[in-house]
Design a protein around this motif. Structure first.
Motif, PDB file in Angstrom:
ATOM      1  N   THR A 202      50.523  22.726  63.919  1.00  0.00           N
ATOM      2  CA  THR A 202      50.496  21.344  64.412  1.00  0.00           C
ATOM      3  C   THR A 202      51.912  20.845  64.688  1.00  0.00           C
ATOM      4  OG1 THR A 202      48.470  20.851  63.205  1.00  0.00           O
ATOM      5  CG2 THR A 202      49.812  18.985  63.861  1.00  0.00           C
ATOM      6  N   THR A 203      52.133  20.321  65.890  1.00  0.00           N
ATOM      7  CA  THR A 203      53.442  19.788  66.265  1.00  0.00           C
ATOM      8  C   THR A 203      53.386  18.263  66.355  1.00  0.00           C
ATOM      9  OG1 THR A 203      52.907  20.030  68.615  1.00  0.00           O
ATOM     10  CG2 THR A 203      54.041  21.866  67.544  1.00  0.00           C
ATOM     11  N   ASP A 204      54.556  17.640  66.540  1.00  0.00           N
ATOM     12  CA  ASP A 204      54.610  16.183  66.644  1.00  0.00           C
ATOM     13  C   ASP A 204      53.854  15.702  67.871  1.00  0.00           C
ATOM     14  OD1 ASP A 204      56.532  14.983  64.544  1.00  0.00           O
ATOM     15  OD2 ASP A 204      57.626  16.732  65.273  1.00  0.00           O
ATOM     16  N   GLY A 205      53.066  14.655  67.683  1.00  0.00           N
ATOM     17  CA  GLY A 205      52.336  14.043  68.778  1.00  0.00           C
ATOM     18  C   GLY A 205      52.429  12.531  68.707  1.00  0.00           C
ATOM     19  N   ARG A 206      51.828  11.877  69.668  1.00  0.00           N
ATOM     20  CA  ARG A 206      51.884  10.418  69.727  1.00  0.00           C
ATOM     21  C   ARG A 206      51.273   9.773  68.475  1.00  0.00           C
ATOM     22  NH1 ARG A 206      52.892   7.781  74.468  1.00  0.00           N
ATOM     23  NH2 ARG A 206      52.493   9.733  75.546  1.00  0.00           N
ATOM     24  N   ALA A 207      50.254  10.422  67.908  1.00  0.00           N
ATOM     25  CA  ALA A 207      49.541   9.825  66.772  1.00  0.00           C
ATOM     26  C   ALA A 207      49.636  10.658  65.497  1.00  0.00           C
ATOM     27  CB  ALA A 207      48.066   9.629  67.136  1.00  0.00           C
ATOM     28  N   ASN A 208      50.447  11.700  65.488  1.00  0.00           N
ATOM     29  CA  ASN A 208      50.563  12.516  64.277  1.00  0.00           C
ATOM     30  C   ASN A 208      51.947  13.140  64.171  1.00  0.00           C
ATOM     31  OD1 ASN A 208      49.776  14.540  66.485  1.00  0.00           O
ATOM     32  ND2 ASN A 208      50.270  15.897  64.765  1.00  0.00           N
ATOM     33  N   ALA A 209      52.408  13.314  62.944  1.00  0.00           N
ATOM     34  CA  ALA A 209      53.664  14.017  62.692  1.00  0.00           C
ATOM     35  C   ALA A 209      53.380  15.503  62.534  1.00  0.00           C
ATOM     36  CB  ALA A 209      54.330  13.459  61.440  1.00  0.00           C
ATOM     37  N   ARG A 210      54.413  16.308  62.640  1.00  0.00           N
ATOM     38  CA  ARG A 210      54.283  17.757  62.493  1.00  0.00           C
ATOM     39  C   ARG A 210      53.610  18.095  61.162  1.00  0.00           C
ATOM     40  NH1 ARG A 210      57.198  22.049  64.694  1.00  0.00           N
ATOM     41  NH2 ARG A 210      58.523  20.526  65.773  1.00  0.00           N
ATOM     42  N   GLY A 211      52.617  18.964  61.210  1.00  0.00           N
ATOM     43  CA  GLY A 211      51.932  19.397  59.996  1.00  0.00           C
ATOM     44  C   GLY A 211      50.701  18.583  59.655  1.00  0.00           C
ATOM     45  N   ILE A 212      50.490  17.451  60.330  1.00  0.00           N
ATOM     46  CA  ILE A 212      49.326  16.602  60.071  1.00  0.00           C
ATOM     47  C   ILE A 212      48.331  16.785  61.209  1.00  0.00           C
ATOM     48  CG2 ILE A 212      48.481  14.242  59.761  1.00  0.00           C
ATOM     49  CD1 ILE A 212      51.177  13.515  58.596  1.00  0.00           C
ATOM     50  N   ARG A 213      47.140  17.265  60.887  1.00  0.00           N
ATOM     51  CA  ARG A 213      46.152  17.550  61.929  1.00  0.00           C
ATOM     52  C   ARG A 213      45.576  16.258  62.503  1.00  0.00           C
ATOM     53  NH1 ARG A 213      41.417  20.745  60.640  1.00  0.00           N
ATOM     54  NH2 ARG A 213      41.535  21.654  62.728  1.00  0.00           N
ATOM     55  N   CYS A 214      45.314  16.282  63.793  1.00  0.00           N
ATOM     56  CA  CYS A 214      44.743  15.135  64.502  1.00  0.00           C
ATOM     57  C   CYS A 214      44.045  15.691  65.732  1.00  0.00           C
ATOM     58  CB  CYS A 214      45.842  14.161  64.885  1.00  0.00           C
ATOM     59  SG  CYS A 214      45.287  12.665  65.725  1.00  0.00           S
ATOM     60  N   LEU A 215      42.850  15.223  66.014  1.00  0.00           N
ATOM     61  CA  LEU A 215      42.110  15.707  67.171  1.00  0.00           C
ATOM     62  C   LEU A 215      42.276  14.729  68.327  1.00  0.00           C
ATOM     63  CD1 LEU A 215      40.166  17.788  68.395  1.00  0.00           C
ATOM     64  CD2 LEU A 215      38.261  16.408  67.510  1.00  0.00           C
ATOM     65  N   TYR A 216      42.952  15.181  69.391  1.00  0.00           N
ATOM     66  CA  TYR A 216      43.178  14.362  70.565  1.00  0.00           C
ATOM     67  C   TYR A 216      42.070  14.622  71.583  1.00  0.00           C
ATOM     68  CZ  TYR A 216      47.916  13.319  68.935  1.00  0.00           C
ATOM     69  OH  TYR A 216      48.996  12.873  68.218  1.00  0.00           O
ATOM     70  N   LEU A 217      41.407  13.559  72.004  1.00  0.00           N
ATOM     71  CA  LEU A 217      40.302  13.652  72.948  1.00  0.00           C
ATOM     72  C   LEU A 217      40.512  12.668  74.098  1.00  0.00           C
ATOM     73  CD1 LEU A 217      37.447  13.613  70.269  1.00  0.00           C
ATOM     74  CD2 LEU A 217      38.271  15.635  71.506  1.00  0.00           C
ATOM     75  N   GLY A 218      39.795  12.891  75.196  1.00  0.00           N
ATOM     76  CA  GLY A 218      39.842  11.975  76.327  1.00  0.00           C
ATOM     77  C   GLY A 218      38.462  11.452  76.634  1.00  0.00           C
ATOM     78  N   ASP A 219      38.409  10.372  77.407  1.00  0.00           N
ATOM     79  CA  ASP A 219      37.113   9.770  77.734  1.00  0.00           C
ATOM     80  C   ASP A 219      36.376  10.541  78.818  1.00  0.00           C
ATOM     81  OD1 ASP A 219      39.171   8.842  79.573  1.00  0.00           O
ATOM     82  OD2 ASP A 219      37.631   7.558  80.436  1.00  0.00           O
ATOM     83  N   SER A 220      37.087  11.420  79.544  1.00  0.00           N
ATOM     84  CA  SER A 220      36.471  12.179  80.634  1.00  0.00           C
ATOM     85  C   SER A 220      37.225  13.490  80.817  1.00  0.00           C
ATOM     86  CB  SER A 220      36.518  11.378  81.936  1.00  0.00           C
ATOM     87  OG  SER A 220      37.861  11.253  82.378  1.00  0.00           O
ATOM     88  N   PRO A 221      36.582  14.478  81.465  1.00  0.00           N
ATOM     89  CA  PRO A 221      37.308  15.708  81.769  1.00  0.00           C
ATOM     90  C   PRO A 221      38.559  15.444  82.597  1.00  0.00           C
ATOM     91  CG  PRO A 221      34.945  16.043  82.061  1.00  0.00           C
ATOM     92  CD  PRO A 221      35.148  14.571  81.823  1.00  0.00           C
ATOM     93  N   GLU A 222      38.491  14.504  83.541  1.00  0.00           N
ATOM     94  CA  GLU A 222      39.638  14.201  84.399  1.00  0.00           C
ATOM     95  C   GLU A 222      40.827  13.718  83.571  1.00  0.00           C
ATOM     96  OE1 GLU A 222      36.533  13.224  84.990  1.00  0.00           O
ATOM     97  OE2 GLU A 222      36.131  14.532  86.707  1.00  0.00           O
ATOM     98  N   THR A 223      40.561  12.812  82.624  1.00  0.00           N
ATOM     99  CA  THR A 223      41.646  12.289  81.791  1.00  0.00           C
ATOM    100  C   THR A 223      42.320  13.389  80.995  1.00  0.00           C
ATOM    101  OG1 THR A 223      40.634  10.088  81.590  1.00  0.00           O
ATOM    102  CG2 THR A 223      42.202  10.729  79.883  1.00  0.00           C
ATOM    103  N   THR A 224      41.527  14.202  80.342  1.00  0.00           N
ATOM    104  CA  THR A 224      42.108  15.215  79.453  1.00  0.00           C
ATOM    105  C   THR A 224      42.795  16.332  80.249  1.00  0.00           C
ATOM    106  OG1 THR A 224      41.638  16.487  77.438  1.00  0.00           O
ATOM    107  CG2 THR A 224      40.026  16.638  79.215  1.00  0.00           C
TER     108      THR A 224
END
Length: 363
Positions: A202-224
């Protein structure tokens, strides 16, 4: 004056108008067969708008030290700073508010007809007790959390932030579908590998620090797909994720669009924090380039971690994640779930990226 539900985009105002159960045609916006409200017959909106308008002071009563550049006509400020009216001109807004607040207009026309300001914006004593940011500066907060104290900063009034979060709760029912995209080969990625990466990867993301798991999803296939930033002729695998249980998230894309008419909200406190809430919204929607430092994620990670820490009376987490606007697909949004096991991947689809539309502007 006759106005209707379509004259507004504020949900609280619309609810009041609909509760009157009067159907007719609106002479202002020309909508037909809609819920209408007669300002000469009802006073519900008058009480609501009177409270909001009372936070303003006519320019003649403001201290001499108040910056004249920060004064505005009331009708202009209501359009530009509050998400109340549905695409109305200044003259329309003036006619609406003077009709709704006819008693206040009768005794204090200066408030409607001349520039106004919010005196408390420059009242240091009031700001020290009611500002979301202790120094009243977003840049001070960002600098402190990046370079001084990452984990125990006192730059944010967390009680006030929790209160604002409570105004933007968004429920989702079990069975709701979301999407996740990963760059792959033309064989694709199996559904059991489409979830959040293991902790060690796990790397740094907008909603999580490195080492902390977080599932990033989108509202549509196009968005993701847009968020993945795949290149031309890349193959991507898009997984469809089904929510396993009912959840509540904090909808941060609405943090600067909170209705000033929500029951219990302090309009003045909200007004002096509008700029800070706009900054949070901007930060969540900030485009991150590959060359940017992981430090640039720290402010949003701090806000997300605080949302994650809010606990109900029974000891369970109040919120399951945060929702924020997509920086790559303007019509979409992203959902970051704190617990990746809240969703399961039920299907996958492989795509090839045929073309990318590059756009540019001179800076």
């Amino acid at each position: 004056m006759i106005i209707c539900e379509k004259c507004f985009c504020d949900t609280e105002v619309i609810s009041v108008i609909r509760n009157k159960a009067e159907i007719g045609d609106c002479p202002l916006c020309k909508c037909k067969n809609v819920h209408i409200y007669d300002t000469d017959k009802y006073e519900d909106l008058s009480m609501m708008f009177d409270e909001l308008i009372s936070i303003y002071t006519p320019v003649s009563l403001l201290p001499e030290s108040y910056p004249k550049s920060d004064t505005r006509l009331l009708k202009s400020d209501l359009i530009n700073n509050w998400n109340i009216f549905n695409k109305k001109s200044e003259s329309d807004v003036y006619n609406i508010i003077t009709a709704i607040c006819k008693e206040k207009y009768k005794y204090n026309a200066e408030l409607f007809d001349h520039p106004v300001g919010i005196q408390e914006l420059y009242d240091q004593d009031y700001l020290s007790k009611h500002s979301l940011l202790v120094t009243n500066s977003w840049d001070d907060f960002v600098n402190a959390i990046k370079t001084k104290n990452r984990f125990h900063t006192h730059y944010v009034d967390l009680n006030l932030l929790e209160r604002f979060c409570s105004y933007i709760r968004k429920p989702y029912k079990a069975g709701e579908l979301f999407y996740r995209c990963r760059i792959s080969t033309e064989e694709g990625i199996p559904s059991n590998e489409m979830g959040a990466p293991p902790k060690k990867l796990t790397t740094d993301g907008r909603a999580n620090a490195r080492g902390i798991r977080c599932l990033y999803l989108g509202d549509s296939p196009e968005t993701t797909i847009h968020e993945t930033r795949a290149g031309a002729y890349d193959y991507v695998t898009v997984g469809t994720f089904k929510l396993k249980k009912d959840i509540i998230v904090v909808d941060l894309k609405e943090i600067n669009q909170i209705s000033p008419f929500i029951e219990g909200i302090d309009c003045l406190e909200y007004a002096i924090n509008k700029e800070h809430l706009n900054k949070i919204n901007d930060e969540m929607g900030k485009i991150m380039r590959r060359s940017d430092s992981a430090l640039d994620y720290v402010p949003t990670q701090y806000i997300t971690d605080f949302v994650k820490s809010i606990i109900r009376n029974d000891g369970a987490a109040e919120y399951a994640g945060i929702e924020y606007k997509s920086v790559m697909h303007s019509d979409g949004y992203n959902l970051a779930l704190f617990d990746p096991d809240l969703c399961e991947c039920v299907d996958t689809q492989i795509y090839r990226i045929d073309m990318i539309d590059y756009r540019k502007h001179v800076i």
